[in-house]
Design a protein around this motif. Structure first.
Motif, PDB file in Angstrom:
ATOM      1  N   LEU A   1     -31.221 -18.621 -36.840  1.00 40.69           N
ATOM      2  CA  LEU A   1     -29.845 -18.271 -36.503  1.00 40.69           C
ATOM      3  C   LEU A   1     -28.925 -18.419 -37.706  1.00 40.69           C
ATOM      4  O   LEU A   1     -28.031 -17.613 -37.926  1.00 40.69           O
ATOM      5  N   ARG A   2     -29.178 -19.435 -38.510  1.00 41.73           N
ATOM      6  CA  ARG A   2     -28.335 -19.702 -39.677  1.00 41.73           C
ATOM      7  C   ARG A   2     -28.339 -18.515 -40.625  1.00 41.73           C
ATOM      8  O   ARG A   2     -27.298 -18.061 -41.085  1.00 41.73           O
ATOM      9  N   GLY A   3     -29.533 -18.028 -40.933  1.00 40.08           N
ATOM     10  CA  GLY A   3     -29.652 -16.862 -41.805  1.00 40.08           C
ATOM     11  C   GLY A   3     -29.106 -15.612 -41.147  1.00 40.08           C
ATOM     12  O   GLY A   3     -28.487 -14.775 -41.798  1.00 40.08           O
ATOM     13  N   GLY A   4     -29.337 -15.490 -39.837  1.00 41.08           N
ATOM     14  CA  GLY A   4     -28.834 -14.330 -39.105  1.00 41.08           C
ATOM     15  C   GLY A   4     -27.326 -14.233 -39.149  1.00 41.08           C
ATOM     16  O   GLY A   4     -26.766 -13.159 -39.402  1.00 41.08           O
ATOM     17  N   LEU A   5     -26.635 -15.334 -38.923  1.00 41.61           N
ATOM     18  CA  LEU A   5     -25.169 -15.319 -38.972  1.00 41.61           C
ATOM     19  C   LEU A   5     -24.652 -15.075 -40.383  1.00 41.61           C
ATOM     20  O   LEU A   5     -23.666 -14.372 -40.577  1.00 41.61           O
TER      21      LEU A   5
ATOM     22  N   CYS B   1     -27.973 -13.249 -32.643  1.00 45.93           N
ATOM     23  CA  CYS B   1     -28.607 -14.375 -33.345  1.00 45.93           C
ATOM     24  C   CYS B   1     -29.152 -15.410 -32.387  1.00 45.93           C
ATOM     25  O   CYS B   1     -30.252 -15.938 -32.588  1.00 45.93           O
ATOM     26  N   ILE B   2     -28.411 -15.717 -31.343  1.00 43.78           N
ATOM     27  CA  ILE B   2     -28.862 -16.717 -30.369  1.00 43.78           C
ATOM     28  C   ILE B   2     -30.137 -16.241 -29.676  1.00 43.78           C
ATOM     29  O   ILE B   2     -31.121 -16.981 -29.579  1.00 43.78           O
ATOM     30  N   ILE B   3     -30.143 -15.004 -29.208  1.00 39.21           N
ATOM     31  CA  ILE B   3     -31.333 -14.482 -28.524  1.00 39.21           C
ATOM     32  C   ILE B   3     -32.522 -14.462 -29.475  1.00 39.21           C
ATOM     33  O   ILE B   3     -33.628 -14.877 -29.111  1.00 39.21           O
ATOM     34  N   GLY B   4     -32.298 -13.997 -30.705  1.00 40.25           N
ATOM     35  CA  GLY B   4     -33.376 -13.973 -31.688  1.00 40.25           C
ATOM     36  C   GLY B   4     -33.935 -15.355 -31.977  1.00 40.25           C
ATOM     37  O   GLY B   4     -35.139 -15.529 -32.149  1.00 40.25           O
ATOM     38  N   ASN B   5     -33.066 -16.351 -32.015  1.00 34.83           N
ATOM     39  CA  ASN B   5     -33.503 -17.716 -32.306  1.00 34.83           C
ATOM     40  C   ASN B   5     -34.210 -18.372 -31.119  1.00 34.83           C
ATOM     41  O   ASN B   5     -35.109 -19.186 -31.297  1.00 34.83           O
TER      42      ASN B   5
ATOM     43  N   GLY C   1     -32.951  -3.446 -43.988  1.00 30.62           N
ATOM     44  CA  GLY C   1     -31.791  -2.588 -43.773  1.00 30.62           C
ATOM     45  C   GLY C   1     -32.023  -1.133 -44.124  1.00 30.62           C
ATOM     46  O   GLY C   1     -31.291  -0.257 -43.675  1.00 30.62           O
ATOM     47  N   GLN C   2     -33.042  -0.877 -44.903  1.00 28.05           N
ATOM     48  CA  GLN C   2     -33.374   0.503 -45.252  1.00 28.05           C
ATOM     49  C   GLN C   2     -34.005   1.246 -44.076  1.00 28.05           C
ATOM     50  O   GLN C   2     -34.029   2.469 -44.059  1.00 28.05           O
ATOM     51  N   TYR C   3     -34.536   0.504 -43.115  1.00 29.60           N
ATOM     52  CA  TYR C   3     -35.327   1.106 -42.045  1.00 29.60           C
ATOM     53  C   TYR C   3     -34.738   0.949 -40.648  1.00 29.60           C
ATOM     54  O   TYR C   3     -35.069   1.727 -39.758  1.00 29.60           O
ATOM     55  N   VAL C   4     -33.937  -0.074 -40.446  1.00 31.65           N
ATOM     56  CA  VAL C   4     -33.405  -0.349 -39.106  1.00 31.65           C
ATOM     57  C   VAL C   4     -31.911  -0.662 -39.182  1.00 31.65           C
ATOM     58  O   VAL C   4     -31.358  -0.893 -40.262  1.00 31.65           O
ATOM     59  N   SER C   5     -31.278  -0.708 -38.031  1.00 27.96           N
ATOM     60  CA  SER C   5     -29.836  -0.971 -37.973  1.00 27.96           C
ATOM     61  C   SER C   5     -29.504  -2.400 -38.400  1.00 27.96           C
ATOM     62  O   SER C   5     -30.372  -3.273 -38.432  1.00 27.96           O
ATOM     63  N   ARG C   6     -28.245  -2.638 -38.682  1.00 25.39           N
ATOM     64  CA  ARG C   6     -27.778  -3.976 -39.063  1.00 25.39           C
ATOM     65  C   ARG C   6     -28.089  -4.996 -37.965  1.00 25.39           C
ATOM     66  O   ARG C   6     -28.479  -6.118 -38.243  1.00 25.39           O
ATOM     67  N   GLU C   7     -27.915  -4.585 -36.719  1.00 28.85           N
ATOM     68  CA  GLU C   7     -28.156  -5.492 -35.599  1.00 28.85           C
ATOM     69  C   GLU C   7     -29.628  -5.890 -35.502  1.00 28.85           C
ATOM     70  O   GLU C   7     -29.946  -7.045 -35.214  1.00 28.85           O
ATOM     71  N   VAL C   8     -30.518  -4.951 -35.742  1.00 28.51           N
ATOM     72  CA  VAL C   8     -31.951  -5.262 -35.709  1.00 28.51           C
ATOM     73  C   VAL C   8     -32.310  -6.189 -36.866  1.00 28.51           C
ATOM     74  O   VAL C   8     -33.100  -7.130 -36.700  1.00 28.51           O
ATOM     75  N   VAL C   9     -31.707  -5.971 -38.029  1.00 33.18           N
ATOM     76  CA  VAL C   9     -31.924  -6.859 -39.175  1.00 33.18           C
ATOM     77  C   VAL C   9     -31.525  -8.287 -38.810  1.00 33.18           C
ATOM     78  O   VAL C   9     -32.279  -9.237 -39.025  1.00 33.18           O
ATOM     79  N   ILE C  10     -30.360  -8.436 -38.225  1.00 42.76           N
ATOM     80  CA  ILE C  10     -29.848  -9.755 -37.837  1.00 42.76           C
ATOM     81  C   ILE C  10     -30.773 -10.398 -36.799  1.00 42.76           C
ATOM     82  O   ILE C  10     -31.088 -11.586 -36.885  1.00 42.76           O
ATOM     83  N   PHE C  11     -31.207  -9.615 -35.834  1.00 42.35           N
ATOM     84  CA  PHE C  11     -32.102 -10.111 -34.788  1.00 42.35           C
ATOM     85  C   PHE C  11     -33.408 -10.622 -35.384  1.00 42.35           C
ATOM     86  O   PHE C  11     -33.862 -11.724 -35.068  1.00 42.35           O
ATOM     87  N   ILE C  12     -34.017  -9.834 -36.251  1.00 33.29           N
ATOM     88  CA  ILE C  12     -35.297 -10.217 -36.861  1.00 33.29           C
ATOM     89  C   ILE C  12     -35.131 -11.462 -37.723  1.00 33.29           C
ATOM     90  O   ILE C  12     -35.937 -12.394 -37.640  1.00 33.29           O
ATOM     91  N   ILE C  13     -34.090 -11.502 -38.529  1.00 34.55           N
ATOM     92  CA  ILE C  13     -33.842 -12.679 -39.374  1.00 34.55           C
ATOM     93  C   ILE C  13     -33.687 -13.924 -38.507  1.00 34.55           C
ATOM     94  O   ILE C  13     -34.190 -14.997 -38.847  1.00 34.55           O
ATOM     95  N   SER C  14     -33.037 -13.804 -37.368  1.00 31.68           N
ATOM     96  CA  SER C  14     -32.822 -14.948 -36.472  1.00 31.68           C
ATOM     97  C   SER C  14     -34.117 -15.455 -35.850  1.00 31.68           C
ATOM     98  O   SER C  14     -34.174 -16.593 -35.395  1.00 31.68           O
ATOM     99  N   MET C  15     -35.158 -14.625 -35.834  1.00 35.82           N
ATOM    100  CA  MET C  15     -36.450 -15.035 -35.282  1.00 35.82           C
ATOM    101  C   MET C  15     -37.377 -15.630 -36.337  1.00 35.82           C
ATOM    102  O   MET C  15     -38.367 -16.274 -35.987  1.00 35.82           O
TER     103      MET C  15
END
Length: 166
Positions: A33-37, A54-58, A13-27
């Motif tokens: 996806l569980r962690g992403g949500l 989250c779905i796309i990342g997973n 979160g220090q380097y990228v947007s919240r959405e990118v954080v969620i996307f990466i966590i989901s991958m």
């Protein structure tokens, strides 16, 4: 899992947007996806915005795991440093494969869909590849499983259970 997801969120979160954080966590394996949500709800990202991310990342890792993991494992086993780790990973995945062996399609759907430790799309894909389940069948089963996991984790991550029960 929650602590790991929060660590990822704080670090990335220090380097990228919240959405990118969620996307990466989901991958990421284990979190998916569980962690992403979960992180999406903690970062106050709306559920409508978080779910597709989250779905796309997973989904992204699934075809690569199904198509290439056996070859990658075969290659890595030739390297002494990795051999034991890969064999342990395969054994661990196969130890969770009973329901998938027995019920194949629906076993894989439930394995991916029911959010328990050690389950999810990554492990489901690994098991499907090791069991040589048909690619199209495995993809469809995993997509259905991800849909189930999305509903379950949305309810828990966003407190929708309270809304549904009241």
């Amino acid at each position: 899992m929650e602590n790991l997801a929060i660590w990822f969120a704080n670090t990335l979160g220090q380097y990228v947007s919240r959405e990118v954080v969620i996307f990466i966590i989901s991958m990421v394996p284990i979190l998916e996806l569980r962690g992403g949500l979960l992180v999406a709800s903690l970062l106050d990202v709306s559920i409508v915005r978080a779910i597709p991310i989250c779905i796309i990342g997973n989904i992204i890792p699934i075809p690569f795991i199904l198509l290439f993991i056996k070859q990658i494992f075969k290659w890595l086993k030739k390297i002494k440093f990795f051999k034991r780790f890969i064999e342990k990973l395969e054994a661990r995945a196969m130890s969770k494969s009973d329901s998938i062996k027995k019920y194949e399609f629906w076993g894989l759907v439930l394995f991916v869909g029911i959010p328990l430790p050690g389950t999810g799309a990554w492990t489901g894909s690994l098991i499907a590849a090791l069991l040589e389940i048909d690619f199209k069948k495995a993809i469809l089963a995993e997509l259905l499983g991800i849909a189930i996991a999305t509903v379950i984790m949305s309810i828990f991550s966003y407190g929708l259970l309270e809304v549904l029960l009241s």
